[in-house]
Design an enzyme around this catalytic site. Structure first.
Site, short mmCIF file in Angstrom:
data_model
loop_
_atom_site.label_atom_id
_atom_site.label_comp_id
_atom_site.label_asym_id
_atom_site.label_seq_id
_atom_site.Cartn_x
_atom_site.Cartn_y
_atom_site.Cartn_z
N GLU A 43 -5.15 -3.33 -1.11
CA GLU A 43 -4.08 -3.72 -0.03
C GLU A 43 -4.56 -5.09 0.65
O GLU A 43 -4.90 -4.86 1.78
CB GLU A 43 -4.11 -2.44 0.90
CG GLU A 43 -3.68 -1.10 0.10
CD GLU A 43 -4.14 0.18 0.83
OE1 GLU A 43 -4.37 0.24 2.02
OE2 GLU A 43 -3.87 1.31 0.32
N ARG B 43 -8.95 0.87 -5.55
CA ARG B 43 -8.84 1.35 -3.99
C ARG B 43 -10.29 1.92 -3.44
O ARG B 43 -10.25 1.50 -2.29
CB ARG B 43 -7.79 2.50 -4.29
CG ARG B 43 -7.73 3.46 -3.01
CD ARG B 43 -6.63 4.70 -3.24
NE ARG B 43 -6.75 5.67 -2.21
CZ ARG B 43 -5.86 5.79 -1.32
NH1 ARG B 43 -4.99 5.02 -1.29
NH2 ARG B 43 -5.98 6.91 -0.61
O1 PAY Z 1 -2.28 5.26 6.42
O2 PAY Z 1 -3.95 6.62 6.37
C1 PAY Z 1 -2.69 6.20 6.09
C2 PAY Z 1 -1.88 7.34 5.20
C3 PAY Z 1 -2.52 7.77 4.08
C4 PAY Z 1 -2.66 6.57 2.93
C5 PAY Z 1 -3.73 7.11 2.25
O3 PAY Z 1 -4.88 7.00 2.31
O4 PAY Z 1 -3.52 7.91 0.98
C6 PAY Z 1 -1.59 6.27 2.35
C7 PAY Z 1 -1.63 5.32 1.00
C8 PAY Z 1 -2.46 4.18 1.47
O5 PAY Z 1 -2.21 3.32 2.17
O6 PAY Z 1 -3.71 4.14 1.05
C9 PAY Z 1 -0.39 4.59 0.68
C10 PAY Z 1 -0.35 4.04 -0.57
C11 PAY Z 1 1.04 3.35 -1.02
C12 PAY Z 1 -0.86 4.43 -1.71
O7 PAY Z 1 -2.19 4.06 -2.21
O8 PAY Z 1 -0.79 5.43 -2.12
ZN ZN Z 2 -4.48 2.32 1.95
#
Ligand code: PAY
Ligand code: ZN
Length: 308
Positions: A72, A127
């Site tokens: 990100e 990630r």
């Molecule tokens: O912002 O803590 C948050 C919500 C949960 C996020 C998560 O850890 O899964 C949401 C996702 C993220 O930003 O990591 C959304 C993205 C698009 C993803 O990787 O699915």
């Molecule tokens: Zn995230």
């Protein structure tokens, strides 16, 4: 291409550049910025934190946490933008001056540095962090916090993107962050975690469906923050609790900090909506940061008004 005041395009920066930048922004602005290390990553990189604001005793604190998820990239870019903007506009912009006089921003430009480096060098869509877990590598730091850890038992496979780790705070990065927050709990009033993508402003809980005790006031604040954000370019955001908008998740950083007593814990899912996803073009760094800045200021101004 020229898209900022100094005539150079904003680019995403590799970790080495961000580290050098952090060092030099502190060096060039000794009265406003100081740099410290809150711990080391699994691979031994220093987790850098910049304290931004006038150095005074008894200040309120706001933690800006960027780069918990490696891919990100707009998130670390925003933390850099925030610090650069703060030092540039202090003494010029009335609101920023007031904020920096009264509030200390604790800015972590990249939380998951090992993952970020991996995303730059090996796998753009990485990630997690980079600690091996049997046959697969990496724990999702945003599932690793000590709040209803692994409650839903859906993040138990070490090969999955949201693997929660071997236990709450099993990762050194999570430990470093949690320890720092616990030490500064008296002063820290807000925590903002920056992610992408989806254009959402989220708040707790993720680990339960019920409303947080101060839901009404947090909800109102989210609405005001998004009014400011959308006012600039018309960018549409949705908002609400993580559990309502994303679904139930355990061990997230904002749920944890909320339960520790930080009553204003937010998670931004920055641009974009659904075209570029994680691969937000560099031409969109500037407008994304500009609009996000307005929302962050609304939250910070709220903190400023709090009694304690
Ligand atoms: O912002 O803590 C948050 C919500 C949960 C996020 C998560 O850890 O899964 C949401 C996702 C993220 O930003 O990591 C959304 C993205 C698009 C993803 O990787 O699915
Ligand atoms: Zn995230």
């Amino acid at each position: 291409e020229k898209n900022n005041r100094s005539g150079r395009i904003f680019r995403y920066q590799p970790w080495e550049k961000i580290a050098t930048w952090a060092f030099s922004v502190a060096l060039r602005n000794p009265k406003l910025v100081s740099m410290m290390e809150i711990g080391k990553t699994y691979e031994g990189r220093p987790i850098i934190l910049l304290k931004v604001g006038k150095q005074k005793a008894c200040k309120k604190g706001i933690i800006l946490e960027c780069g918990i998820h490696a891919r990100e990239w707009i998130s670390p870019a925003f933390c850099q933008w925030f610090v650069n903007e703060a030092v540039k506009t202090y003494g010029k912009d009335k609101n920023m001056t007031r904020l920096l006089d009264r509030v200390t921003f604790h800015v972590i430009p990249v939380f998951n540095i090992d993952g970020y480096v991996w995303s730059w060098t090996q796998d753009r869509l990485w990630r997690k962090n980079r600690k091996p877990n049997g046959e697969c590598i990496g724990t999702d730091l945003n599932r690793n916090f000590n709040i209803s850890w692994n409650k839903f038992e859906k993040d138990e496979d070490p090969c999955m993107q949201a693997y929660a780790g071997t236990g709450p705070e099993s990762e050194v990065e999570t430990q470093a962050f949690s320890t720092y927050i616990r030490k500064n709990l008296d002063s820290i009033k807000a925590h903002i975690s920056f992610h992408s993508y989806g254009q959402m402003l989220l708040y707790p809980y993720g680990h339960a469906e019920e409303n947080i005790p101060n839901h009404e006031i947090v909800e109102k604040l989210a609405v005001s923050a998004l009014e400011a954000l959308s006012g600039l370019f018309g960018t549409k955001y949705i908002h609400g609790s993580i559990s309502k908008i994303i679904g139930l998740v355990s061990g997230s950083s904002i749920d944890w900090s909320y339960e520790e007593g930080i009553k204003y814990s937010f998670g931004f899912e920055l641009r974009d909506g659904k075209i570029y996803n994680f691969l937000l073009p560099e031409s969109l760094i500037k407008p994304t940061c500009q609009e996000t800045m307005l929302a962050v200021k609304v939250i910070a101004n709220h903190v400023l008004k709090l009694e304690t």
